[in-house]
Design a protein around this motif. Structure first.
Motif, PDB file in Angstrom:
ATOM      1  N   UNK A   3     -51.871  36.432  -4.948  1.00  0.00           N
ATOM      2  CA  UNK A   3     -52.846  35.359  -4.736  1.00  0.00           C
ATOM      3  C   UNK A   3     -52.466  34.116  -5.535  1.00  0.00           C
ATOM      4  N   UNK A   4     -51.905  34.322  -6.725  1.00  0.00           N
ATOM      5  CA  UNK A   4     -51.480  33.187  -7.545  1.00  0.00           C
ATOM      6  C   UNK A   4     -50.379  32.413  -6.845  1.00  0.00           C
ATOM      7  N   UNK A   5     -49.517  33.120  -6.131  1.00  0.00           N
ATOM      8  CA  UNK A   5     -48.419  32.461  -5.417  1.00  0.00           C
ATOM      9  C   UNK A   5     -48.899  31.719  -4.181  1.00  0.00           C
ATOM     10  N   UNK A   6     -49.906  32.281  -3.483  1.00  0.00           N
ATOM     11  CA  UNK A   6     -50.239  31.758  -2.158  1.00  0.00           C
ATOM     12  C   UNK A   6     -51.433  30.812  -2.116  1.00  0.00           C
ATOM     13  N   UNK A   7     -52.273  30.806  -3.140  1.00  0.00           N
ATOM     14  CA  UNK A   7     -53.533  30.068  -3.064  1.00  0.00           C
ATOM     15  C   UNK A   7     -53.672  29.054  -4.192  1.00  0.00           C
ATOM     16  N   UNK A   8     -53.722  27.772  -3.833  1.00  0.00           N
ATOM     17  CA  UNK A   8     -53.944  26.716  -4.828  1.00  0.00           C
ATOM     18  C   UNK A   8     -55.328  26.858  -5.450  1.00  0.00           C
ATOM     19  N   UNK A  17     -50.151  29.871 -13.006  1.00  0.00           N
ATOM     20  CA  UNK A  17     -49.217  29.721 -11.886  1.00  0.00           C
ATOM     21  C   UNK A  17     -48.116  30.757 -12.023  1.00  0.00           C
ATOM     22  N   UNK A  18     -47.327  30.919 -10.971  1.00  0.00           N
ATOM     23  CA  UNK A  18     -46.382  32.025 -10.906  1.00  0.00           C
ATOM     24  C   UNK A  18     -44.945  31.530 -10.855  1.00  0.00           C
ATOM     25  N   UNK A  19     -44.042  32.295 -11.461  1.00  0.00           N
ATOM     26  CA  UNK A  19     -42.620  31.968 -11.498  1.00  0.00           C
ATOM     27  C   UNK A  19     -41.815  33.240 -11.271  1.00  0.00           C
ATOM     28  N   UNK A  73     -35.127  37.500  -7.568  1.00  0.00           N
ATOM     29  CA  UNK A  73     -34.441  38.433  -8.453  1.00  0.00           C
ATOM     30  C   UNK A  73     -35.373  39.126  -9.436  1.00  0.00           C
ATOM     31  N   UNK A  74     -36.556  38.534  -9.703  1.00  0.00           N
ATOM     32  CA  UNK A  74     -37.434  39.076 -10.722  1.00  0.00           C
ATOM     33  C   UNK A  74     -36.886  38.762 -12.117  1.00  0.00           C
ATOM     34  N   UNK A  75     -37.667  38.958 -13.138  1.00  0.00           N
ATOM     35  CA  UNK A  75     -39.052  39.404 -13.070  1.00  0.00           C
ATOM     36  C   UNK A  75     -39.978  38.319 -12.513  1.00  0.00           C
ATOM     37  N   UNK A  76     -41.136  38.737 -12.041  1.00  0.00           N
ATOM     38  CA  UNK A  76     -42.176  37.806 -11.614  1.00  0.00           C
ATOM     39  C   UNK A  76     -43.167  37.686 -12.771  1.00  0.00           C
ATOM     40  N   UNK A  77     -43.554  36.448 -13.090  1.00  0.00           N
ATOM     41  CA  UNK A  77     -44.467  36.291 -14.223  1.00  0.00           C
ATOM     42  C   UNK A  77     -45.425  35.134 -13.998  1.00  0.00           C
ATOM     43  N   UNK A  78     -46.561  35.200 -14.684  1.00  0.00           N
ATOM     44  CA  UNK A  78     -47.558  34.145 -14.583  1.00  0.00           C
ATOM     45  C   UNK A  78     -47.638  33.389 -15.902  1.00  0.00           C
ATOM     46  N   UNK A  79     -47.949  32.090 -15.787  1.00  0.00           N
ATOM     47  CA  UNK A  79     -48.001  31.181 -16.930  1.00  0.00           C
ATOM     48  C   UNK A  79     -49.334  30.445 -16.898  1.00  0.00           C
ATOM     49  N   UNK A  80     -49.936  30.250 -18.051  1.00  0.00           N
ATOM     50  CA  UNK A  80     -51.196  29.509 -18.136  1.00  0.00           C
ATOM     51  C   UNK A  80     -50.957  28.037 -17.839  1.00  0.00           C
ATOM     52  N   UNK A  81     -51.824  27.450 -17.030  1.00  0.00           N
ATOM     53  CA  UNK A  81     -51.758  26.019 -16.751  1.00  0.00           C
ATOM     54  C   UNK A  81     -52.220  25.260 -17.996  1.00  0.00           C
ATOM     55  N   UNK A 124     -53.681  10.463  -5.942  1.00  0.00           N
ATOM     56  CA  UNK A 124     -53.946  10.717  -4.524  1.00  0.00           C
ATOM     57  C   UNK A 124     -53.627  12.141  -4.114  1.00  0.00           C
ATOM     58  N   UNK A 125     -53.301  12.305  -2.833  1.00  0.00           N
ATOM     59  CA  UNK A 125     -53.113  13.643  -2.240  1.00  0.00           C
ATOM     60  C   UNK A 125     -51.670  14.104  -2.392  1.00  0.00           C
ATOM     61  N   UNK A 126     -51.254  14.353  -3.625  1.00  0.00           N
ATOM     62  CA  UNK A 126     -49.911  14.876  -3.871  1.00  0.00           C
ATOM     63  C   UNK A 126     -49.904  16.391  -3.701  1.00  0.00           C
ATOM     64  N   UNK A 127     -48.712  16.937  -3.509  1.00  0.00           N
ATOM     65  CA  UNK A 127     -48.561  18.390  -3.448  1.00  0.00           C
ATOM     66  C   UNK A 127     -49.050  19.010  -4.746  1.00  0.00           C
ATOM     67  N   UNK A 128     -49.507  20.244  -4.652  1.00  0.00           N
ATOM     68  CA  UNK A 128     -49.978  20.971  -5.833  1.00  0.00           C
ATOM     69  C   UNK A 128     -48.843  21.080  -6.850  1.00  0.00           C
ATOM     70  N   UNK A 129     -49.123  20.628  -8.060  1.00  0.00           N
ATOM     71  CA  UNK A 129     -48.120  20.674  -9.126  1.00  0.00           C
ATOM     72  C   UNK A 129     -47.620  22.091  -9.364  1.00  0.00           C
ATOM     73  N   UNK A 130     -48.486  23.085  -9.158  1.00  0.00           N
ATOM     74  CA  UNK A 130     -48.128  24.466  -9.474  1.00  0.00           C
ATOM     75  C   UNK A 130     -47.863  25.310  -8.230  1.00  0.00           C
ATOM     76  N   UNK A 131     -47.659  24.650  -7.099  1.00  0.00           N
ATOM     77  CA  UNK A 131     -47.141  25.341  -5.924  1.00  0.00           C
ATOM     78  C   UNK A 131     -45.785  25.959  -6.293  1.00  0.00           C
ATOM     79  N   UNK A 132     -45.506  27.200  -5.916  1.00  0.00           N
ATOM     80  CA  UNK A 132     -44.221  27.809  -6.277  1.00  0.00           C
ATOM     81  C   UNK A 132     -43.006  26.971  -5.871  1.00  0.00           C
TER      82      UNK A 132
END
Length: 235
Positions: A3-8, A17-19, A73-81, A124-132
């Motif tokens: 969900x972190x990867x797919x939903x702003x 956000x996810x990396x 390649x992994x690992x997959x990890x989440x980071x605090x905004x 304005x309407x920029x792309x989500x900064x934390x979009x993967x």
């Protein structure tokens, strides 16, 4: 993590956000990002992490499912905004308005960090900064570069408060050649490739600039134009 990867909206709610990838994980650690969870492939070599980080192991198929990358390649990890801070002094800033392509936004963040630009300001309407895709295009600069969000009114107030001249990149007859402008201490705004800057943003600019190019070339990609401008700012 999926969900972190797919939903702003979910990213905004959970403030994470996810990396993907060990290199990105090491960069996040080096630059003080707050890592929340790490998902390792079973049997993978791990690295030492702070005790506060939640760590899990899973089969490769599950790690790939959680990853924002195809065959990541992994690992997959989440980071605090991180929280936005407006207190620090800004000498050079690039302003982006209504840039909706996450690859362009991430590339601009990467270039800003390379050219020692103090802040990237999103309006304005920029792309989500934390979009993967944004995070991936930044190539780790997301952990190092100061990025701020503002309305046009807030941008006007901010640049005035910082005594920072604000210019707009525009294809107009009154736009000055960027090579002749004093940009070492300034903010320069760039809009989308198709529409350029809004009239509202141009109205708060103290001048307009243009990048000279072959007359048969209609325009540059927004990320490339921003990189040219930032190189001029850093000279």
């Amino acid at each position: 993590m999926r969900s972190t990867a797919s939903s702003a909206e979910f990213r905004s709610e959970c403030r994470q956000f996810i990396c993907d990838g060990e290199k990105t994980l090491r960069e996040a650690l080096e630059y003080g990002a707050e890592i929340k969870q790490v998902l390792w492939r079973e049997g993978a070599d791990t690295i030492e992490l702070p005790e506060s980080v939640e760590q899990y192991c899973a089969p490769a198929e599950l790690v790939e499912y959680a990853s924002p990358l195809k065959s990541g390649p992994g690992p997959v990890f989440t980071v605090a905004i991180p929280e936005q801070s407006d207190a620090e002094r800004v000498m050079r800033a690039i302003v982006i308005e209504n840039l909706q392509d996450p690859g362009n936004v991430g590339t601009i963040i990467r270039s800003a960090n390379a050219f020692d630009i103090d802040a990237v300001i999103m309006v304005g309407a920029c792309a989500d900064l934390y979009n993967p895709k944004t995070v991936r295009a930044s190539m780790g600069a997301i952990f190092r570069q100061r990025v701020m969000r503002m309305s046009i009114e807030e941008l006007d107030e901010f640049t005035r408060g910082q005594c920072l001249p604000l210019f707009g990149a525009a294809l107009s007859d009154k736009a000055a050649d960027i090579r002749n402008a004093e940009l070492h201490r300034s903010a320069v705004a760039i809009g989308s490739e198709g529409r350029g800057l809004s009239r509202e943003l141009l109205d708060i600019c103290g001048g307009e600039l243009i990048i000279p190019m072959n007359p048969h070339s209609e325009s540059l990609n927004a990320a490339i134009a921003a990189s040219v401008i930032m190189w001029e700012m850093s000279r």
